[in-house]
Motif scaffolding. Structure first.
Motif, PDB file in Angstrom:
ATOM      1  N   UNK A  59       0.887  -1.142   0.231  1.00 44.85           N
ATOM      2  CA  UNK A  59      -0.429   0.129  -0.666  1.00 44.85           C
ATOM      3  C   UNK A  59       1.201   1.365   0.038  1.00 44.85           C
ATOM      4  N   UNK A  60      -0.011   2.160  -0.171  1.00 49.08           N
ATOM      5  CA  UNK A  60       1.327   3.644  -0.467  1.00 49.08           C
ATOM      6  C   UNK A  60       0.800   4.282   0.779  1.00 49.08           C
ATOM      7  N   UNK A  61       1.624   4.769   1.446  1.00 46.00           N
ATOM      8  CA  UNK A  61       1.862   5.625   2.249  1.00 46.00           C
ATOM      9  C   UNK A  61       0.927   5.767   3.146  1.00 46.00           C
ATOM     10  N   UNK A  62      -0.123   7.030   2.775  1.00 47.98           N
ATOM     11  CA  UNK A  62      -0.972   7.210   3.301  1.00 47.98           C
ATOM     12  C   UNK A  62      -2.430   5.883   3.743  1.00 47.98           C
ATOM     13  N   UNK A  63      -2.014   4.714   2.914  1.00 51.30           N
ATOM     14  CA  UNK A  63      -2.944   3.859   2.889  1.00 51.30           C
ATOM     15  C   UNK A  63      -2.327   2.660   4.570  1.00 51.30           C
ATOM     16  N   UNK A  64      -0.890   3.077   4.217  1.00 52.53           N
ATOM     17  CA  UNK A  64      -0.522   2.364   5.183  1.00 52.53           C
ATOM     18  C   UNK A  64      -0.894   2.885   6.766  1.00 52.53           C
ATOM     19  N   UNK A  65      -0.709   4.223   6.580  1.00 49.36           N
ATOM     20  CA  UNK A  65      -0.749   4.965   7.862  1.00 49.36           C
ATOM     21  C   UNK A  65      -2.478   4.763   8.387  1.00 49.36           C
ATOM     22  N   UNK A  66      -3.175   4.044   7.463  1.00 47.34           N
ATOM     23  CA  UNK A  66      -5.070   4.325   8.253  1.00 47.34           C
ATOM     24  C   UNK A  66      -5.097   3.096   8.179  1.00 47.34           C
ATOM     25  N   UNK A  67      -4.533   2.137   7.562  1.00 50.99           N
ATOM     26  CA  UNK A  67      -4.162   0.711   7.776  1.00 50.99           C
ATOM     27  C   UNK A  67      -3.773   0.178   9.609  1.00 50.99           C
ATOM     28  N   UNK A  68      -2.992   0.783   9.693  1.00 51.86           N
ATOM     29  CA  UNK A  68      -1.941   1.238  11.099  1.00 51.86           C
ATOM     30  C   UNK A  68      -3.008   2.014  11.723  1.00 51.86           C
ATOM     31  N   UNK A  69      -3.701   3.036  11.841  1.00 54.94           N
ATOM     32  CA  UNK A  69      -4.396   3.552  12.872  1.00 54.94           C
ATOM     33  C   UNK A  69      -5.585   2.357  13.109  1.00 54.94           C
ATOM     34  N   UNK A  70      -5.949   1.770  12.029  1.00 58.92           N
ATOM     35  CA  UNK A  70      -7.274   0.870  12.877  1.00 58.92           C
ATOM     36  C   UNK A  70      -6.583  -0.735  13.457  1.00 58.92           C
TER      37      UNK A  70
END
Length: 406
Positions: free
Chosen positions: A140-151
């Protein structure tokens, strides 16, 4: 795709909605409508954004299934932000399946993250965890990685796994920094504050102190017997007894737990459990019945012994009995917990999240509004409720979802 559409899409990806609008604001073709809708969402005009995305989906039509599915995903994100939890989840699932079938794994992953965030809001942690496990964040690109880790962090905090949560938030911070999107960085910082603000109060031997989430985790893993006023259970390291549907028994258990190792006079117990100002013979008789029920309910954890003045708890295994309470106790604390995220909620969305009837939620909101704790805007079905976050306290223990039982 022409150069203006490409440039607008890149601007949106980097969090520059005004730059995107500068390129497509005067265009009415389907791609431009979709990009304008996303830009308006980033600027906070969610009503206009939703209308533009629906127009874009109609303009794309069934022949452009991938583009239409992307519009559905964008509309689902707007619904989540505006706390429209009644938005059809099946439409998002169908859009995600379409994107996966056509090889658009990035937007499919975004759809999965939206699904997980919705499940988190309504307290369905097992389903959220299962959905998240099906997603590989590596490509995943960085923005979606961040969203994933937030979840991941959101689930871990609600499960009281603070080490897992801290590790996920650290990864989210790095990904947000790589994405270089200020709003995403702010969201990660806000989530990180939850671990460093009081989550509960510990009441033991007449004293009180505030606890962080990691302190609560340590307490529940200790050998103490905990009367948990956040989840309405009595628990030790081996077993959990729920009294969530037996409020009188829990009120008695809490009063006895707060007084341990001392006893509680019968008159005090009558006041706490039955809200009676003066105890008469009928109250004393009812108290004996309820104490008998409490003994039966907690027989594997603790015994309730009679004293000359009243009753006292005697633990069977634990060396200490404590009470875990919310940091701020409020009659409608669960509703305030959701509103404390700073977003605007409809009463129907709150009812869905709380698992209560809409009429019950509306009465609670009216009472909170009368005391100035919440405010509303709009009328009818467009009416929304919100309140500034309560400073200095985390609401993780007020949100739905079971705490660990082992």
């Amino acid at each position: 795709m022409d150069s203006l559409i490409t440039a607008a899409a890149r601007a949106l990806a980097t969090g520059d909605p005004l730059g995107a609008l500068n390129r497509v604001a005067l265009r009415d073709d389907a791609p431009a409508l979709a990009l304008r809708g996303i830009a308006m969402a980033q600027l906070g005009d969610l009503v206009r954004a939703k209308a533009l995305l629906r127009s874009a989906a109609r303009a794309f039509g069934p022949k452009e299934a991938v583009a239409s599915a992307r519009c559905v995903v964008a509309e689902a994100e707007i619904a989540l932000v505006s706390r429209d939890l009644g938005w059809p989840a099946k439409a998002l699932d169908a859009a995600r399946a379409t994107l996966e079938a056509h090889g658009d794994r990035v937007n499919a992953a975004h759809a999965r993250n939206l699904e997980v965030r919705r499940l988190l809001l309504i307290g369905r942690l097992d389903e959220a965890e299962h959905a998240l496990a099906e997603l590989d964040p590596a490509p995943l690109p960085p923005a979606l990685k961040a969203a994933h880790e937030l979840a991941v962090a959101g689930i871990a905090m609600r499960r009281l796994r603070t080490k897992t949560a801290r590790a996920a938030l650290a990864r989210a911070e790095r990904a947000a920094r790589d994405a270089d999107i200020p709003a995403l960085t702010a969201e990660v910082e806000s989530a990180s504050l939850v671990l460093n603000t009081p989550a509960a109060r510990l009441i033991a031997r007449g004293d009180e102190k505030l606890l962080l989430l990691e302190d609560v985790e340590a307490l529940l893993a200790s050998k103490a017997l905990v009367v948990d006023a956040c989840r309405y259970v009595v628990r030790d390291a081996r077993a959990v007894v729920s009294l969530a549907r037996r409020p009188v028994l829990f009120a008695l258990a809490r009063a006895l737990g707060e007084a341990w190792p001392g006893d509680v006079p019968r008159g005090t117990l009558v006041t706490r459990a039955f809200r009676a100002k003066h105890a008469d013979e009928s109250h004393r008789a009812r108290l004996r019945v309820e104490i008998g029920r409490l003994r039966a309910a907690l027989r594997t954890l603790v015994s309730v012994s009679a004293t000359s003045q009243g009753f006292a708890l005697v633990s069977r295994r634990a060396h200490e009995i404590v009470v875990l309470a919310r940091p701020v106790e409020e009659e409608h604390g669960a509703a305030l917990a959701f509103l404390a995220d700073g977003e605007s909620w409809s009463s129907s969305a709150l009812a869905l999240a709380l698992g209560a009837s809409q009429r019950t939620v509306q009465r609670a909101l009216d009472q909170l509004a009368a005391t100035g704790k919440v405010q509303s805007y709009g009328r009818g079905r467009a009416r929304r409720w919100m309140t500034p976050p309560v400073p200095g306290f985390t609401t993780a223990l007020l949100l739905p979802g079971p705490l660990p039982s082992d």
